[in-house]
Scaffold this motif. Structure first.
Motif, PDB file in Angstrom:
ATOM      1  N   GLU A  22      12.243  37.448 -56.425  1.00  0.00           N
ATOM      2  CA  GLU A  22      13.604  37.007 -56.780  1.00  0.00           C
ATOM      3  C   GLU A  22      14.488  38.117 -57.314  1.00  0.00           C
ATOM      4  O   GLU A  22      15.709  38.026 -57.232  1.00  0.00           O
ATOM      5  N   ASN A  23      13.903  39.194 -57.890  1.00  0.00           N
ATOM      6  CA  ASN A  23      14.732  40.272 -58.427  1.00  0.00           C
ATOM      7  C   ASN A  23      14.875  41.454 -57.474  1.00  0.00           C
ATOM      8  O   ASN A  23      15.456  42.470 -57.822  1.00  0.00           O
ATOM      9  N   VAL A  24      14.302  41.374 -56.281  1.00  0.00           N
ATOM     10  CA  VAL A  24      14.189  42.562 -55.441  1.00  0.00           C
ATOM     11  C   VAL A  24      15.564  43.052 -54.950  1.00  0.00           C
ATOM     12  O   VAL A  24      16.441  42.265 -54.596  1.00  0.00           O
ATOM     13  N   GLN A  25      15.721  44.369 -55.017  1.00  0.00           N
ATOM     14  CA  GLN A  25      16.920  45.018 -54.462  1.00  0.00           C
ATOM     15  C   GLN A  25      16.475  46.018 -53.396  1.00  0.00           C
ATOM     16  O   GLN A  25      15.515  46.751 -53.584  1.00  0.00           O
ATOM     17  N   TYR A  27      14.832  52.212 -50.225  1.00  0.00           N
ATOM     18  CA  TYR A  27      14.547  52.060 -51.652  1.00  0.00           C
ATOM     19  C   TYR A  27      14.341  50.579 -51.958  1.00  0.00           C
ATOM     20  O   TYR A  27      15.224  49.757 -51.689  1.00  0.00           O
ATOM     21  N   VAL A  28      13.187  50.263 -52.516  1.00  0.00           N
ATOM     22  CA  VAL A  28      12.878  48.882 -52.887  1.00  0.00           C
ATOM     23  C   VAL A  28      12.647  48.846 -54.389  1.00  0.00           C
ATOM     24  O   VAL A  28      11.721  49.501 -54.887  1.00  0.00           O
ATOM     25  N   ASP A  29      13.492  48.132 -55.126  1.00  0.00           N
ATOM     26  CA  ASP A  29      13.256  47.983 -56.564  1.00  0.00           C
ATOM     27  C   ASP A  29      12.887  46.534 -56.847  1.00  0.00           C
ATOM     28  O   ASP A  29      13.631  45.611 -56.506  1.00  0.00           O
ATOM     29  N   LEU A  30      11.695  46.342 -57.462  1.00  0.00           N
ATOM     30  CA  LEU A  30      11.206  44.985 -57.702  1.00  0.00           C
ATOM     31  C   LEU A  30      11.705  44.406 -59.017  1.00  0.00           C
ATOM     32  O   LEU A  30      11.640  43.190 -59.226  1.00  0.00           O
ATOM     33  N   CYS A  43      20.477  44.262 -50.060  1.00  0.00           N
ATOM     34  CA  CYS A  43      19.886  43.011 -50.544  1.00  0.00           C
ATOM     35  C   CYS A  43      19.827  43.081 -52.056  1.00  0.00           C
ATOM     36  O   CYS A  43      19.368  44.086 -52.616  1.00  0.00           O
ATOM     37  N   LEU A  44      20.290  42.042 -52.736  1.00  0.00           N
ATOM     38  CA  LEU A  44      20.325  42.015 -54.199  1.00  0.00           C
ATOM     39  C   LEU A  44      19.739  40.676 -54.643  1.00  0.00           C
ATOM     40  O   LEU A  44      20.058  39.638 -54.069  1.00  0.00           O
ATOM     41  N   ASN A  45      18.856  40.724 -55.655  1.00  0.00           N
ATOM     42  CA  ASN A  45      18.202  39.497 -56.145  1.00  0.00           C
ATOM     43  C   ASN A  45      17.560  38.711 -55.004  1.00  0.00           C
ATOM     44  O   ASN A  45      17.606  37.487 -54.974  1.00  0.00           O
ATOM     45  N   GLY A  46      16.981  39.438 -54.057  1.00  0.00           N
ATOM     46  CA  GLY A  46      16.246  38.795 -52.964  1.00  0.00           C
ATOM     47  C   GLY A  46      17.115  38.098 -51.942  1.00  0.00           C
ATOM     48  O   GLY A  46      16.596  37.422 -51.056  1.00  0.00           O
ATOM     49  N   SER A  47      18.415  38.246 -52.043  1.00  0.00           N
ATOM     50  CA  SER A  47      19.309  37.530 -51.137  1.00  0.00           C
ATOM     51  C   SER A  47      20.312  38.459 -50.462  1.00  0.00           C
ATOM     52  O   SER A  47      20.563  39.575 -50.918  1.00  0.00           O
ATOM     53  N   HIS A  48      20.881  37.941 -49.420  1.00  0.00           N
ATOM     54  CA  HIS A  48      21.964  38.561 -48.694  1.00  0.00           C
ATOM     55  C   HIS A  48      23.125  38.930 -49.625  1.00  0.00           C
ATOM     56  O   HIS A  48      23.527  38.148 -50.456  1.00  0.00           O
ATOM     57  N   ILE A  49      23.651  40.164 -49.509  1.00  0.00           N
ATOM     58  CA  ILE A  49      24.957  40.459 -50.104  1.00  0.00           C
ATOM     59  C   ILE A  49      25.820  41.090 -49.025  1.00  0.00           C
ATOM     60  O   ILE A  49      25.310  41.693 -48.076  1.00  0.00           O
ATOM     61  N   GLY A 101       9.825  49.791 -59.967  1.00  0.00           N
ATOM     62  CA  GLY A 101       9.935  48.526 -60.698  1.00  0.00           C
ATOM     63  C   GLY A 101       8.786  47.573 -60.469  1.00  0.00           C
ATOM     64  O   GLY A 101       8.903  46.371 -60.706  1.00  0.00           O
ATOM     65  N   ALA A 102       7.629  48.087 -60.012  1.00  0.00           N
ATOM     66  CA  ALA A 102       6.475  47.213 -59.792  1.00  0.00           C
ATOM     67  C   ALA A 102       5.679  47.055 -61.087  1.00  0.00           C
ATOM     68  O   ALA A 102       5.737  47.901 -61.970  1.00  0.00           O
ATOM     69  N   LYS A 103       4.916  45.957 -61.166  1.00  0.00           N
ATOM     70  CA  LYS A 103       4.088  45.718 -62.353  1.00  0.00           C
ATOM     71  C   LYS A 103       2.965  46.730 -62.448  1.00  0.00           C
ATOM     72  O   LYS A 103       2.544  47.111 -63.528  1.00  0.00           O
TER      73      LYS A 103
END
Lengths: 412, 412
Positions: free
Chosen positions: A341-344, A382-385, A357-363, A293-295
């Motif tokens: 901000e969208n990172v999972q 796995y890091v999805d941007l 981690c979902l949307n850059g935040s704690h879940i 999911g990177a640019k």
């Protein structure tokens, strides 16, 4: 790098899998332990097309300079390698590296300029060249189709296991074999090339295309590995192609045949790279970080390498601690074009997979499940941007007490 | 950065050394250990000129964003800091950071926008904001000229000791005091700013010049420190200037007065930086690398940081092993404009100094003497490139079993 249709068979014998190649390994005395071979030879019955990539460290081992000269004509027939001494930062380094080539060339009755030379071990200690010269005839006499094992052992330093891999593929109705051996455990953070890796193949290919394939594949394999962030002075990956598979000569990088070959080379180098990460000094776990999911590709690569290089992520993995905050921190200090901000982030192993981690935040997540996942020897991060289509994979290992022990209190 | 004529006196009381500043520290419950204060307040009796530099990590703690807004007018009167929780990657992070400012502003009867807020601790765990709100009145009531000690203790995390430093200088016949406290032990590889550091001074200076001085000095101090290569999400250095020293207002960066102030600020931040490197997680030795003879400053900086960041150099120093080959390797993989043929490397401590590499090559040295030098707690690595006049100094620490222990198996 692989298409869905790509097929290959794993085969034995590493660097001797391809037609025309012999190998040997002997103990010449550079290492104190007599049970450890420390001098290796790989030999082709005919003159090969050859390609290589080298370390980008400004301090380079003397063998790198000599090999670069010898490969100017893109041809080679033998590779001589010693462990126990890097022949780097020595007053007579280049002279000694040349002597290694001369001595073995005389034994093999080939041109000195058709020998590739490599050394690995401690930096800055004069090379006892006589030990190598005296062992040259035995090294030649031991050459055989079964010599892969001895050669793979002779190139190791702090490695805890041999690293070899070979496969066969079909190109234009002919069986082509690609196989290699590698070494590397510490001072592993390749930049454009890597640790020692020697690949042989019987494919028939033009030298320029062989070089192009090697560079493209090392970028996706060895250059995506880090054990400790230290780029060595002696990194080198070499491939010799004997042409004995008798496929029609590959001359076009757009051809189906080239695409088959490069995929085969990719699998061999990926497996040898993973083995280096897995056997990183003191390592108890292999870490694989897949960024999606990177640019752009460059950003994906930088983030994947940043995560597997972070001492804090590596220590957390050793402690089987799902501390995703450290992963986010390592993503955050990567260079590259992205926002967070969208990172999972997911953590996974054969025990399962969980989002931490979902949307850059704690879940909220199940800590017991995560701890169970992290007990395994191979951990996937796995890091999805969520910002594009580019992706990259990097390999590393955990940071353990034994890494410190090996490097604070080592003996050759 | 220092001229030969620069004079200063070391004075006590850290962040309370300058006229007009009070401080306090209390235990509000963010940390489990009741004997560890975890909430600090620094307060100025009058409104101050303020400057700050922040982490360059793309993942930033919520307090960073709030502080950046509050310092847009270059004024502040109080600093509130908690340890035990970084308030980073939390859904309500900015709201909680704002609440911290509101609550303490109400207690102190000052503007919310005149409060600087900082947090340090674990990333990605919701901040128990009620604990902080409930402790606000006690925090205010404890404020005193003697409160430096409690404040310095309250900002620590894995640090093993408090970090404070203060000095006085004479500017235009007036006594000016500059003092600070800092914290930081792991996740230390500042980039443009660093770990938490709070500086107070009674100098009278324009806000723009205060910011200029802070940026220039952090570049030579905190930005030259690395413990583990991980750039934190919450790094911040703030300076408040009360003006109570009554020196003529400093308005010109070319003036003698400004030059005196910036040197004083440099000494304070250098000492606080060194204390962070010395107290790096698990560290047993402070490493100082001085690079000289570089073509340009950027190259000198890159090389100095590369050497003190290398895991292999750090492990060797822990093992008291004069393995200069690893130092040369780390020099070699630095980016920057240099060649290595003239490089000289010396190792030193209070036990003596010895050259271990000359003209980029091995030279004979007395191993017993070197091992004796390396038994000390402060090790100096001198690298002379012999190619120019530029120089730089960086600070780090050794890599030990305890670093791994702290980060693989930590508890708050």
């Amino acid at each position: 790098m692989l298409t869905k249709e790509f097929n290959y068979k794993v085969v034995p014998n590493g660097v001797c899998a391809a037609e025309g190649f012999l190998a040997s390994g002997v103990h010449c005395g550079l290492r104190k332990n007599k049970n450890k071979p420390d001098l290796a030879l790989i030999y082709s019955e005919n003159l090969c097309q050859a390609a290589a990539v080298y370390t980008q460290n400004k301090v380079k081992g003397a063998p790198i300079y000599v090999t670069q000269k010898h490969l100017k004509n893109h041809q080679a027939q033998a590779i001589i390698v010693n462990s126990g001494n890097a022949n780097t930062c020595n007053a007579n380094g280049e002279k000694d590296a040349k002597t290694m080539c001369q001595t073995i060339a005389a034994q093999l009755d080939i041109e000195e300029s058709d020998v590739v030379v490599a050394s690995t071990g401690i930096i800055g200690q004069p090379l006892p060249i006589d030990l190598i010269s005296e062992a040259a005839s035995e090294l030649k006499n031991q050459l055989s189709r079964e010599g892969n094992d001895q050669a793979a052992a002779a190139i190791l330093t702090t490695d805890t296991c041999q690293k070899e891999y070979a496969l066969s593929i079909e190109i234009a109705g002919k069986t082509v074999r690609i196989g290699g051996i590698s070494k590397g455990s510490g001072m592993i953070h390749p930049n454009m090339a890597t640790m020692l890796c020697f690949v042989t193949t019987d494919v028939a290919i033009e030298a320029a295309l062989l070089q192009e394939a090697l560079r493209a594949v090392t970028d996706e394999t060895f250059n995506m590995v880090s054990v400790d962030g230290d780029t060595s002075t002696n990194d080198m990956v070499t491939v010799l192609a004997s042409g004995l598979a008798e496929n029609p000569l590959i001359t076009d990088s757009q051809s189906a045949e080239y695409q088959l070959f490069i995929q085969g080379l990719y699998v061999v180098l990926r497996e040898l790279s993973r083995k280096i990460a897995q056997d990183g000094e003191g390592a108890s776990k292999l870490l694989e970080c897949q960024v999606t999911g990177a640019k752009d590709k460059a950003t994906a690569r930088l983030i994947a390498k940043s995560v597997i290089t972070s001492s804090l992520v590596k220590s957390a993995m050793f402690g089987q601690d799902p501390n995703w905050g450290r992963i986010l921190c390592a993503i955050g200090y990567s260079e590259g074009d992205f926002s967070i901000e969208n990172v999972q982030v997911d953590l996974a192993s054969v025990k399962g997979r969980a989002t931490v981690c979902l949307n850059g935040s704690h879940i909220a997540f199940d800590v017991a499940q995560l701890e169970e996942i992290l007990t395994e020897d191979e951990i996937f991060i796995y890091v999805d941007l969520g910002q594009g289509q580019a992706k990259a994979t990097a390999w590393g290992c955990d940071l353990t007490y034994d890494y410190v022990k090996i490097n604070a209190d080592y003996h050759t």
